[in-house]
Motif scaffolding. Sequence first.
Motif, PDB file in Angstrom:
ATOM      1  N   PHE A 135       0.920  -1.083   0.059  1.00  0.00           N
ATOM      2  CA  PHE A 135       0.048  -0.031  -0.036  1.00  0.00           C
ATOM      3  C   PHE A 135       0.764   1.399  -0.109  1.00  0.00           C
ATOM      4  O   PHE A 135       2.107   1.111   0.420  1.00  0.00           O
ATOM      5  N   LEU A 136       0.213   2.422  -0.417  1.00  0.00           N
ATOM      6  CA  LEU A 136       0.935   3.508  -0.443  1.00  0.00           C
ATOM      7  C   LEU A 136       0.279   4.538   0.666  1.00  0.00           C
ATOM      8  O   LEU A 136      -0.969   4.439   0.920  1.00  0.00           O
ATOM      9  N   ILE A 137       0.930   5.493   1.292  1.00  0.00           N
ATOM     10  CA  ILE A 137       0.282   6.377   2.139  1.00  0.00           C
ATOM     11  C   ILE A 137       0.703   7.833   1.592  1.00  0.00           C
ATOM     12  O   ILE A 137       1.591   8.431   1.118  1.00  0.00           O
ATOM     13  N   LEU A 138      -0.320   8.696   1.942  1.00  0.00           N
ATOM     14  CA  LEU A 138      -0.468   9.958   1.466  1.00  0.00           C
ATOM     15  C   LEU A 138       0.830  10.562   2.424  1.00  0.00           C
ATOM     16  O   LEU A 138       0.579  10.830   3.509  1.00  0.00           O
ATOM     17  N   ASN A 139       1.872  11.362   1.396  1.00  0.00           N
ATOM     18  CA  ASN A 139       3.002  11.608   2.222  1.00  0.00           C
ATOM     19  C   ASN A 139       2.809  13.066   3.079  1.00  0.00           C
ATOM     20  O   ASN A 139       3.648  13.048   4.077  1.00  0.00           O
ATOM     21  N   LYS A 140       1.990  13.930   2.658  1.00  0.00           N
ATOM     22  CA  LYS A 140       1.588  15.169   3.146  1.00  0.00           C
ATOM     23  C   LYS A 140       0.432  15.797   3.044  1.00  0.00           C
ATOM     24  O   LYS A 140       0.026  15.776   1.979  1.00  0.00           O
ATOM     25  N   THR A 141       0.045  16.583   3.831  1.00  0.00           N
ATOM     26  CA  THR A 141      -1.075  17.428   3.707  1.00  0.00           C
ATOM     27  C   THR A 141      -0.644  18.887   4.246  1.00  0.00           C
ATOM     28  O   THR A 141      -0.089  19.152   5.235  1.00  0.00           O
ATOM     29  N   TYR A 142      -0.877  19.643   3.374  1.00  0.00           N
ATOM     30  CA  TYR A 142      -0.383  21.296   3.559  1.00  0.00           C
ATOM     31  C   TYR A 142      -1.245  22.113   2.579  1.00  0.00           C
ATOM     32  O   TYR A 142      -2.120  21.822   2.014  1.00  0.00           O
ATOM     33  N   THR A 143      -0.953  23.423   2.799  1.00  0.00           N
ATOM     34  CA  THR A 143      -1.429  24.449   1.911  1.00  0.00           C
ATOM     35  C   THR A 143      -0.665  24.697   0.602  1.00  0.00           C
ATOM     36  O   THR A 143       0.524  25.052   0.917  1.00  0.00           O
ATOM     37  N   ALA A 144      -1.346  24.914  -0.393  1.00  0.00           N
ATOM     38  CA  ALA A 144      -0.754  25.495  -1.592  1.00  0.00           C
ATOM     39  C   ALA A 144      -1.557  26.185  -2.482  1.00  0.00           C
ATOM     40  O   ALA A 144      -3.122  26.213  -1.985  1.00  0.00           O
ATOM     41  N   ARG A 145      -1.101  26.947  -3.345  1.00  0.00           N
ATOM     42  CA  ARG A 145      -1.799  27.754  -4.206  1.00  0.00           C
ATOM     43  C   ARG A 145      -2.463  27.115  -5.404  1.00  0.00           C
ATOM     44  O   ARG A 145      -1.338  26.726  -6.297  1.00  0.00           O
ATOM     45  N   TYR A 146      -3.410  26.867  -5.707  1.00  0.00           N
ATOM     46  CA  TYR A 146      -4.100  26.313  -6.991  1.00  0.00           C
ATOM     47  C   TYR A 146      -5.438  27.008  -7.492  1.00  0.00           C
ATOM     48  O   TYR A 146      -6.151  27.074  -6.695  1.00  0.00           O
ATOM     49  N   ALA A 147      -5.370  27.179  -8.736  1.00  0.00           N
ATOM     50  CA  ALA A 147      -6.588  27.979  -9.535  1.00  0.00           C
ATOM     51  C   ALA A 147      -7.004  29.294  -8.639  1.00  0.00           C
ATOM     52  O   ALA A 147      -8.207  29.531  -8.409  1.00  0.00           O
ATOM     53  N   GLY A 148      -5.992  30.038  -8.319  1.00  0.00           N
ATOM     54  CA  GLY A 148      -6.202  31.363  -7.695  1.00  0.00           C
ATOM     55  C   GLY A 148      -6.550  31.492  -6.356  1.00  0.00           C
ATOM     56  O   GLY A 148      -7.152  32.314  -5.776  1.00  0.00           O
ATOM     57  N   ALA A 149      -6.609  30.114  -5.448  1.00  0.00           N
ATOM     58  CA  ALA A 149      -6.794  30.197  -4.019  1.00  0.00           C
ATOM     59  C   ALA A 149      -5.896  29.278  -3.379  1.00  0.00           C
ATOM     60  O   ALA A 149      -5.097  28.588  -3.914  1.00  0.00           O
ATOM     61  N   ASN A 150      -5.676  29.638  -1.984  1.00  0.00           N
ATOM     62  CA  ASN A 150      -4.798  28.584  -1.133  1.00  0.00           C
ATOM     63  C   ASN A 150      -5.671  27.409  -0.583  1.00  0.00           C
ATOM     64  O   ASN A 150      -6.645  27.912  -0.171  1.00  0.00           O
ATOM     65  N   ARG A 151      -5.175  26.391  -0.905  1.00  0.00           N
ATOM     66  CA  ARG A 151      -6.027  25.326  -0.507  1.00  0.00           C
ATOM     67  C   ARG A 151      -5.039  24.240   0.125  1.00  0.00           C
ATOM     68  O   ARG A 151      -4.121  24.074   0.007  1.00  0.00           O
ATOM     69  N   GLU A 152      -6.075  23.545   1.033  1.00  0.00           N
ATOM     70  CA  GLU A 152      -5.330  22.393   1.723  1.00  0.00           C
ATOM     71  C   GLU A 152      -5.432  21.125   0.921  1.00  0.00           C
ATOM     72  O   GLU A 152      -6.617  20.717   0.342  1.00  0.00           O
ATOM     73  N   VAL A 153      -4.225  20.785   0.793  1.00  0.00           N
ATOM     74  CA  VAL A 153      -4.040  19.525  -0.538  1.00  0.00           C
ATOM     75  C   VAL A 153      -3.262  18.450   0.158  1.00  0.00           C
ATOM     76  O   VAL A 153      -2.645  18.573   1.328  1.00  0.00           O
ATOM     77  N   ASN A 154      -3.509  17.465  -0.437  1.00  0.00           N
ATOM     78  CA  ASN A 154      -2.740  15.972  -0.151  1.00  0.00           C
ATOM     79  C   ASN A 154      -1.765  15.630  -1.144  1.00  0.00           C
ATOM     80  O   ASN A 154      -1.931  15.899  -2.321  1.00  0.00           O
ATOM     81  N   LEU A 155      -0.398  15.278  -0.831  1.00  0.00           N
ATOM     82  CA  LEU A 155       0.508  15.005  -1.683  1.00  0.00           C
ATOM     83  C   LEU A 155       0.759  13.306  -1.591  1.00  0.00           C
ATOM     84  O   LEU A 155       0.846  12.936  -0.553  1.00  0.00           O
ATOM     85  N   LEU A 156       0.944  13.074  -2.940  1.00  0.00           N
ATOM     86  CA  LEU A 156       1.718  11.500  -2.975  1.00  0.00           C
ATOM     87  C   LEU A 156       2.790  11.605  -3.792  1.00  0.00           C
ATOM     88  O   LEU A 156       2.453  11.997  -5.035  1.00  0.00           O
ATOM     89  N   GLU A 157       4.001  11.404  -3.217  1.00  0.00           N
ATOM     90  CA  GLU A 157       5.020  10.907  -4.220  1.00  0.00           C
ATOM     91  C   GLU A 157       5.481   9.484  -4.256  1.00  0.00           C
ATOM     92  O   GLU A 157       5.539   8.912  -3.221  1.00  0.00           O
ATOM     93  N   TYR A 158       6.090   9.160  -5.436  1.00  0.00           N
ATOM     94  CA  TYR A 158       6.043   7.793  -5.435  1.00  0.00           C
ATOM     95  C   TYR A 158       7.269   7.459  -6.448  1.00  0.00           C
ATOM     96  O   TYR A 158       7.218   8.132  -7.561  1.00  0.00           O
ATOM     97  N   GLN A 159       8.035   6.545  -6.453  1.00  0.00           N
ATOM     98  CA  GLN A 159       9.346   6.105  -7.425  1.00  0.00           C
ATOM     99  C   GLN A 159       9.304   4.785  -7.281  1.00  0.00           C
ATOM    100  O   GLN A 159       9.133   3.972  -6.222  1.00  0.00           O
ATOM    101  N   ASN A 160       9.232   4.200  -8.477  1.00  0.00           N
ATOM    102  CA  ASN A 160       9.317   2.802  -8.651  1.00  0.00           C
ATOM    103  C   ASN A 160      10.493   2.453  -9.638  1.00  0.00           C
ATOM    104  O   ASN A 160      10.529   2.814 -10.891  1.00  0.00           O
ATOM    105  N   ILE A 161      11.270   1.624  -9.369  1.00  0.00           N
ATOM    106  CA  ILE A 161      12.505   1.098 -10.035  1.00  0.00           C
ATOM    107  C   ILE A 161      12.445  -0.219 -10.474  1.00  0.00           C
ATOM    108  O   ILE A 161      12.221  -0.948  -9.854  1.00  0.00           O
ATOM    109  N   HIS A 162      12.706  -0.365 -11.702  1.00  0.00           N
ATOM    110  CA  HIS A 162      12.645  -1.793 -12.272  1.00  0.00           C
ATOM    111  C   HIS A 162      14.021  -2.207 -12.983  1.00  0.00           C
ATOM    112  O   HIS A 162      14.607  -1.203 -13.685  1.00  0.00           O
TER     113      HIS A 162
END
Length: 259
Positions: A135-162
């Motif tokens: 399973f993967l876990i949401l890495n971070k919840t923070y405030t960022a500006r999108y579409a003209g507004a400051n929004r609380e957002v969730n971040l998922l960062e993932y790397q997969n190496i073959h």
Amino acid sequence: MKIKIKAKIFIVFLLFSSLELIFPWKLIQGTRYAVGNIQRGKWAIYDYSYRFYWKNETSGESREEIESGTCNITVLSINGTEVTLSITTIPTDGNVTQEIRIGDVKTGEGNLTFYLIAGDLSKGDRIPTSDPAKFLILNKTYTARYAGANREVNLLEYQNIHKGELGETFGNETFHVVWDKETGFLCELKAIHLWMVKNEGRTEMEMHLCIVKTNLWESQTDLSSFTVFLTIIIILIVAVVVWKKWKDKVARRRYRAKR
């Protein structure tokens, strides 16, 4: 032959499905998987860019394609936890394509992929996969500006190496995905895929999708930028006033000297 944008985006979908990032979902006990604060008729507009590069290491032959445009997503219907989206892709140089996507944000069934997830998730909430052991876990919840507004957002960062046997093949996939917490709508996606085959060649694919306009929330004035602008204006006004007073003072001194 030029790859159509629909096929290009489908390649990114395949990358996600190969990583089992988004589907199928499973309900995690203690987490409420439900539709976020969205309604029928709500929409979001995204700017996107895509780059494809291929090179044959033996012959030296190579090909590169770059494309950009907009992607419009509209909520057509909501039935419990099932949501239907209309997605219209408008490349700057190419044909407009439209598709309907239907999925359940609670179970993960359907083909919403990364466009929409459950609302009100937070850092530490699991994004389950078809394998309960992974399973993967949401890495971070923070405030960022999108579409003209400051929004609380969730971040998922993932790397997969073959890595293939004997080093014959190598693949590296990285994803940076941001969703609006309240609505579950996608805010931004950065996907990079690198695949190399020994003595044959390499393939690189990059895609960036970012929300630029929406009626899901109201635009807000960027107070930090406004404050900087206002400060500059005040400084300029003060400088002009001081300069004028200094100039008047010098003029009076010269006048007295002439008398």
